[in-house]
Write a protein that holds these residues in place. Structure first.
Motif: not given
Length: 281
Positions: A100-104, A118-119, A136-137
């Protein structure tokens, strides 16, 4: 993860410190814990400096996170243990894969453009051809929040419709009771009018009776609902907070239903002919 996880997820430290650069680089045996872990494992004592066993590894608790409570999916966000990603990869899972990558995003940023960027970046990193599907999602929590908000609005509308039908049925019941009362007290009404009572006084009398009847029903409903909520709160182990303004509003609304549905019987009583009312059997 790294200390960037705290910034991205808007987490604050309640006690202790963040990971040092050496701990992040070398994969130190340290961790940060959420308030649920603190409460369940250490109680009211400070966990900073204590040892926490994660599978076969023992790590030192260097800080605790401030509480965030329940998440959008009903999960406990405070039930979390955070350690340097290299520590997890080397000592626990044994590989370097990242799930998992978390982006704000900053306030006012274009979520659609960022999601598309990002996609595209992930497709390039995974070496996907133009004809290949994404493996990926990318989940935008803002869209999720909007979806949940829409669902909540629909549920609110449905509950409002059920409440409206209940109020309508209750109002019709009050009106029928008052009509029966007017019929049974016709001679009494005629006598009052004959000795000088004004129409507005008779109207006010029956309106007050209807309002008292409706308000009493509303009060009983509030007491029963509060008792049921307290019982369910204890049974389901969830907090219950009594909202005075909401309950006062519901009580006032009950009284208004009495005025609305009690007006027709009261007007009928006020407009009775005294002579015909005195002759009523």
């Amino acid at each position: 993860s790294t200390n960037d996880w705290l910034t991205t997820g808007n987490w604050k430290l309640a006690d202790g410190r963040e990971f040092s650069s050496d701990e992040l680089r070398a994969g130190g045996a340290v961790c940060l814990i959420g308030q649920t872990v603190q409460r369940e494992l250490f109680g009211s004592t400070s966990a900073v400096g204590a040892q926490l066993r994660v599978k076969a590894m023992s790590c030192e608790v260097i800080g605790t996170l401030q509480s965030k409570g329940q998440g959008a999916f009903g999960n406990d966000q405070d039930d979390v243990v955070l350690m340097p990603i290299k520590t997890l990869q080397r000592r626990i899972v044994g590989h370097t894969r990242v799930n998992t990558l978390l982006v704000s995003m900053s306030d006012g940023a274009d979520a659609t453009r960022i999601t598309a960027t990002i996609t595209q970046l992930l497709r390039e990193r995974r070496k996907l051809a133009e004809s290949d599907e994404d493996n990926f999602n990318v989940l935008d929590t803002k869209q999720l929040a909007e979806t949940l908000s829409g669902t909540t609005k629909i549920m609110t509308m449905l509950l409002g419709a059920v409440a409206a039908v209940s109020l309508l049925v209750g109002g019709i019941g009050i009106m029928n009771i008052m009509l029966v009362s007017v019929t049974e007290r016709t001679r009494e009404i005629g006598l009052r009018l004959a000795i000088g009572a004004l129409e507005r006084e008779v109207l006010l009398q029956f309106l007050i009776e209807a309002v008292v009847l409706a308000a009493l029903g509303g009060l009983i409903g509030i007491v029963l609902a509060t008792g049921a909520s307290l019982g369910l709160s204890a049974l389901m182990n969830v907090p219950y907070q009594f909202n005075l303004s909401v309950n006062v509003l519901s009580f006032v609304f009950s009284a208004a239903i009495g005025v609305l549905f009690g007006y027709f019987p009261a007007r009928r009583a006020a407009r009775l002919n005294p002579i015909d009312a005195l002759r009523h059997e």
